[in-house]
Write a protein that holds these residues in place. Structure first.
Motif, mmCIF file in Angstrom:
data_model
loop_
_atom_site.group_PDB
_atom_site.id
_atom_site.type_symbol
_atom_site.label_atom_id
_atom_site.label_comp_id
_atom_site.label_asym_id
_atom_site.label_seq_id
_atom_site.Cartn_x
_atom_site.Cartn_y
_atom_site.Cartn_z
ATOM 1 N N LYS A 129 53.868 81.731 9.961
ATOM 2 C CA LYS A 129 54.212 82.298 11.265
ATOM 3 C C LYS A 129 54.768 83.700 11.074
ATOM 4 C CE LYS A 129 55.335 77.745 13.199
ATOM 5 N NZ LYS A 129 56.368 76.935 13.880
ATOM 6 N N ARG A 186 56.650 86.003 12.455
ATOM 7 C CA ARG A 186 57.643 86.349 13.461
ATOM 8 C C ARG A 186 58.535 87.470 12.970
ATOM 9 N NH1 ARG A 186 60.409 80.732 14.696
ATOM 10 N NH2 ARG A 186 61.849 82.108 15.829
ATOM 11 N N GLU A 187 59.037 88.262 13.907
ATOM 12 C CA GLU A 187 59.958 89.349 13.607
ATOM 13 C C GLU A 187 61.264 88.774 13.057
ATOM 14 O OE1 GLU A 187 62.420 92.344 13.144
ATOM 15 O OE2 GLU A 187 60.281 92.643 13.551
#
Length: 418
Positions: free
Chosen positions: A208, A210-211
């Protein structure tokens, strides 16, 4: 291939993870020593430039505020750039800024160079702790990080002590130049031996993209640790910043003796107790997912209780004993604070998490020197420093209130995969 893993194909010795701790120990030593020079020579600066107590406090506050903001951005960079390069370039930058500090001709220039040192030093801790975490498995992580953390106390204690002794003999300029030269020399060693590690992920977030900032903000115990670090670092910094000057002014000691009783005692205690905190945290973590957080609470509770007698002691030995005792408790906390954050945050967001935690902690560290100075004007310096125990107590309460959320986050983040 990710830039974070750029060095991965290079063969490494099986013991390299511990060699890395040794390499970074020296960097952490210099990181702490360089910032400790100025507090150790404050009385000479006060005399030479006619500085007020508020101006003296601003040296600490501005340093930590700049450090706080910069650490956030450098922490984010440490999760996207090569961690080894962030560390190397930061060391070179702050060493040069330290060496240029003696060119100052007044308060404004001193403050400016202090700010540049803060900017460079902020690059180190978020990235270094993440790099150590990359190389060490969870079951050994507290011990690895706590051994690294001993450098903070060795650097602060010996840096202040040597700076005071050198300043007594040849003036305040010399220690800045000496420590800058040592830092630049060690940078050449890092060029040859410092390596990045393949980044790991936890099964819960593998694949994933994600930031990292968003990852951290969605983990309540990580946010709580930022608040705890604000309180704990604020309290310890307010004490550390003013203790040498308090001993100098109240007891009439020279700079070297003031640094011995007002700084070396604090850092000797930390140096000895931080590894104990790491060992205790790893031991408790094998029994419960909240084990490292319980160690944080134990350490801060002890620090609060053992600080209280400072309001009544009136001798150098008495002050030294109190500072030694309270700092043992704070050392238990310091021995597992970074590993605690690693327990609840996945590897690809750890530099960002420590950067955010540092942002909060060093904002607190910038506030408390001024707060203690303000309280000292009304109640005396001893009372002002003793009042910092309340911050430790609030931090303990936050940890205990969050223990169920900590357990859930630690279990979700427990298994790391390549």
């Amino acid at each position: 291939m990710s830039s974070l893993a750029a060095d991965a194909p290079r063969p490494v010795h099986p013991r390299y993870p511990w060699a890395l701790v040794a390499l970074l120990w020296m960097v952490a030593f210099l990181n702490s020593a360089d910032r400790s020079i100025l507090p150790a020579v404050l009385p000479q600066l006060r005399s030479e430039f006619g500085l007020t107590p508020t101006q003296l406090a601003l040296f600490g506050s501005v340093f930590f505020w700049i450090y706080a903001v910069a650490a956030f951005f450098f922490g984010r960079a440490g999760d996207s750039a090569r961690r080894s390069r962030v560390i190397l370039y930061g060391l070179i930058f702050w060493s040069i800024a330290t060496g240029l500090t003696p060119l100052s001709t007044g308060f404004v220039m001193l403050l400016a160079f202090r700010g540049l040192v803060a900017l460079g030093e902020a690059s180190y801790y978020p990235t270094a702790t993440a790099l150590i975490g990359d190389w060490h498995r969870p079951e050994m992580r507290s011990r690895a990080l706590s051994l690294h953390q001993t450098a903070v106390f060795a650097g602060a204690g010996l840096g202040a002590l040597f700076a005071g002794m050198i300043a007594d003999r040849v003036g305040w300029h010399a220690p800045f130049v000496l420590f800058a030269a040592i830092g630049l020399a060690h940078a050449f060693v890092l060029v040859r031996f410092l390596r990045d590690a393949p980044i790991r992920r936890t099964a819960a977030v593998a694949g994933k993209g994600r930031e990292p900032i968003g990852i951290v903000l969605r983990i309540p115990p990580a946010v709580m640790l930022c608040a705890v670090f604000f309180l704990g670092t604020g309290a310890s910094t307010g004490l550390t910043f003013w203790a040498p000057t308090y001993v100098h002014d109240a007891l009439g000691l020279d700079l070297g003796s003031s640094a011995l009783w007002g700084s070396a005692t604090i850092n000797l205690a930390g140096f000895l107790s931080v590894p104990l905190g790491g060992l205790l945290a790893d031991t408790l973590a094998r029994r419960t997912p909240v084990g490292r957080f319980y160690t944080l609470a134990i350490g801060l509770s002890a620090a609060a209780i053992l600080l209280l007698p400072l309001a009544w002691v009136t001798t150098a030995i008495g002050v030294g004993v109190v500072l030694l005792a309270t700092s043992i408790g704070k050392g238990l906390f310091d021995g597992c604070i970074y590993a605690s954050m690693h327990d609840v945050v996945p590897p690809q967001a750890r530099a960002t998490a420590v950067g955010m935690m540092t942002l909060c902690g060093f904002i607190g560290a910038g506030i408390t020197p001024i707060a203690v100075a303000t309280a000292a004007e009304r109640f005396g310096m001893a009372a002002g420093m003793t009042s910092l125990a309340a911050l430790y107590v609030v931090a303990v309460v936050l940890i205990l209130l969050m223990r169920n959320a900590i357990r859930r986050a630690a279990l979700a983040n427990a298994h790391e995969v390549a």
